[in-house]
Motif scaffolding. Structure first.
Motif, short mmCIF file in Angstrom:
data_model
loop_
_atom_site.label_atom_id
_atom_site.label_comp_id
_atom_site.label_asym_id
_atom_site.label_seq_id
_atom_site.Cartn_x
_atom_site.Cartn_y
_atom_site.Cartn_z
N ALA A 15 0.83 -1.21 0.00
CA ALA A 15 0.00 0.00 0.00
C ALA A 15 0.86 1.26 0.00
O ALA A 15 0.54 2.25 -0.66
CB ALA A 15 -0.93 0.00 1.21
N GLN A 16 1.97 1.23 0.73
CA GLN A 16 2.86 2.39 0.76
C GLN A 16 3.58 2.57 -0.57
O GLN A 16 3.79 3.70 -1.03
CB GLN A 16 3.86 2.24 1.90
N ARG A 17 3.96 1.47 -1.20
CA ARG A 17 4.59 1.57 -2.52
C ARG A 17 3.61 2.15 -3.53
O ARG A 17 3.97 3.01 -4.34
CB ARG A 17 5.08 0.19 -3.00
N GLU A 18 2.38 1.70 -3.49
CA GLU A 18 1.36 2.21 -4.40
C GLU A 18 1.15 3.71 -4.18
O GLU A 18 0.96 4.47 -5.14
CB GLU A 18 0.04 1.46 -4.20
N GLY A 19 1.20 4.15 -2.92
CA GLY A 19 1.03 5.57 -2.63
C GLY A 19 2.16 6.40 -3.22
O GLY A 19 1.92 7.49 -3.77
N LEU A 20 3.39 5.88 -3.13
CA LEU A 20 4.52 6.60 -3.72
C LEU A 20 4.37 6.71 -5.23
O LEU A 20 4.53 7.81 -5.80
CB LEU A 20 5.82 5.89 -3.37
N TYR A 21 4.08 5.60 -5.89
CA TYR A 21 3.93 5.64 -7.34
C TYR A 21 2.73 6.50 -7.76
O TYR A 21 2.78 7.17 -8.79
CB TYR A 21 3.80 4.23 -7.90
N ARG A 22 1.69 6.51 -6.96
CA ARG A 22 0.55 7.36 -7.29
C ARG A 22 0.94 8.82 -7.27
O ARG A 22 0.57 9.59 -8.17
CB ARG A 22 -0.59 7.12 -6.29
N ALA A 23 1.73 9.23 -6.26
CA ALA A 23 2.18 10.62 -6.20
C ALA A 23 3.02 10.96 -7.44
O ALA A 23 2.89 12.05 -8.01
CB ALA A 23 2.99 10.85 -4.93
N ILE A 24 3.86 10.03 -7.87
CA ILE A 24 4.69 10.27 -9.05
C ILE A 24 3.84 10.42 -10.30
O ILE A 24 4.00 11.37 -11.07
CB ILE A 24 5.71 9.12 -9.22
N PHE A 25 2.91 9.50 -10.52
CA PHE A 25 2.13 9.50 -11.75
C PHE A 25 1.04 10.57 -11.78
O PHE A 25 0.63 11.01 -12.85
CB PHE A 25 1.51 8.12 -11.99
N GLU A 26 0.58 11.01 -10.60
CA GLU A 26 -0.49 12.00 -10.55
C GLU A 26 0.02 13.42 -10.26
O GLU A 26 -0.78 14.35 -10.17
CB GLU A 26 -1.54 11.61 -9.51
N ARG A 27 1.33 13.58 -10.13
CA ARG A 27 1.90 14.92 -9.97
C ARG A 27 1.62 15.74 -11.22
O ARG A 27 1.73 15.25 -12.33
CB ARG A 27 3.41 14.81 -9.74
N ARG A 28 1.22 16.97 -11.02
CA ARG A 28 0.91 17.85 -12.15
C ARG A 28 1.54 19.22 -11.94
O ARG A 28 1.72 19.67 -10.81
CB ARG A 28 -0.62 18.02 -12.30
N GLU A 238 2.97 1.03 -20.14
CA GLU A 238 2.48 2.18 -20.89
C GLU A 238 1.03 2.01 -21.32
O GLU A 238 0.28 2.97 -21.38
CB GLU A 238 3.37 2.43 -22.11
N THR A 239 0.63 0.79 -21.59
CA THR A 239 -0.76 0.56 -22.01
C THR A 239 -1.74 0.61 -20.84
O THR A 239 -2.94 0.73 -21.06
CB THR A 239 -0.89 -0.80 -22.72
N THR A 240 -1.22 0.55 -19.62
CA THR A 240 -2.11 0.57 -18.46
C THR A 240 -2.16 1.94 -17.79
O THR A 240 -2.86 2.10 -16.79
CB THR A 240 -1.64 -0.48 -17.42
N ARG A 241 -1.43 2.92 -18.32
CA ARG A 241 -1.43 4.26 -17.72
C ARG A 241 -2.38 5.18 -18.50
O ARG A 241 -2.42 5.13 -19.71
CB ARG A 241 -0.03 4.84 -17.72
#
Length: 241
Positions: A15-28, A238-241
């Motif tokens: 869950a913590q790993r997912e949170g880190l990657y979410r911040a990276i991919f959703e940063r704007r 790339e196909t899942t983002r």
């Protein structure tokens, strides 16, 4: 997300790993949709602490943080942007020029807080460990502080926009910076109404994200990557983002 191999005890829980990657991919890079309410002091302290824990060459920690909420100061900075943006617009003609002029490229006055992250190029003395060959590593280190703050801000639900269309010499004068201090990043911070699903420039049709698999090389520039499993994994991501 699959559990890691090697040393699972070194990895964060899923869950913590997912949170880190979410911040990276959703940063704007946020230029509009700022809300007026201020960032609470305890939240702002967490963001600055995250920035201050960035890695730096020779542990020189060249950054400082100028918090700017004075309207008069921000109006002076905004005037610099207006002049520089008018010059930048001249480089684009036709439909591209029309699109450029429609883009919202800053939130200096709309955001509740501006933040300038500077780089003291003299910090650490004349001989900083690891900086002898690449003098710009102090600037690189300060960029890492910017990224730390940006990701922490996204996790806190706070938008950040980097205003790069500024004359650095004029900005230095407005902020009263010493000669050895460079204004590396001028940022707009604040809570926002929403975060876009995609980068704003992609949504506007200015540019699209380049395929990652085409940016990965083998043992030299332009050499094929002899790792079919990795290439497949990159294509799948790339196909899942």
């Amino acid at each position: 997300m699959a559990e890691p191999n090697g040393r699972p005890d070194h990895a964060f829980p899923e869950a913590q790993r997912e949170g880190l990657y979410r911040a990276i991919f959703e940063r704007r890079d946020v230029r509009a949709q700022f809300r007026p309410e201020p960032i609470p002091p305890e939240v702002l302290a967490r963001l600055l602490e995250a920035a201050h824990h960035a890695p730096s060459v020779g542990f020189m920690q060249p950054w400082d943080f100028l918090l700017i909420d004075d309207r008069a100061v921000r109006e002076r900075v905004h005037a610099i942007f207006e002049r520089e943006n008018a010059k930048a617009a001249e480089a684009h003609t036709g439909e591209r020029g029309a699109l450029y002029r429609r883009l919202k490229l800053e939130g200096i006055l709309e955001s509740p807080l501006n933040l300038c992250i500077t780089c003291d190029r003299s910090r650490g003395g004349e001989h900083v460990l690891g900086r002898q060959s690449i003098i710009e590593t102090d600037l690189f280190s300060t960029c890492l502080a910017v990224q730390n703050l940006w990701l922490a801000a996204r996790a806190e639900g706070i938008g950040v926009g980097w205003v790069s269309i500024l004359d650095q010499n004029e900005l230095t004068e407005v902020l009263g910076l010493p000669e050895n201090v460079y204004p590396l990043a001028y940022l707009c911070l604040g809570y926002v109404d929403d975060f876009h699903d995609q980068p704003e420039l992609a949504l506007a049709g200015w540019r699209q994200r380049l395929p990652l698999a085409e940016r990965v090389h083998g043992n030299g520039w332009g050499e094929a990557l002899d790792a079919p499993t990795l290439l497949e994994a990159l294509a799948t991501r790339e196909t899942t983002r």
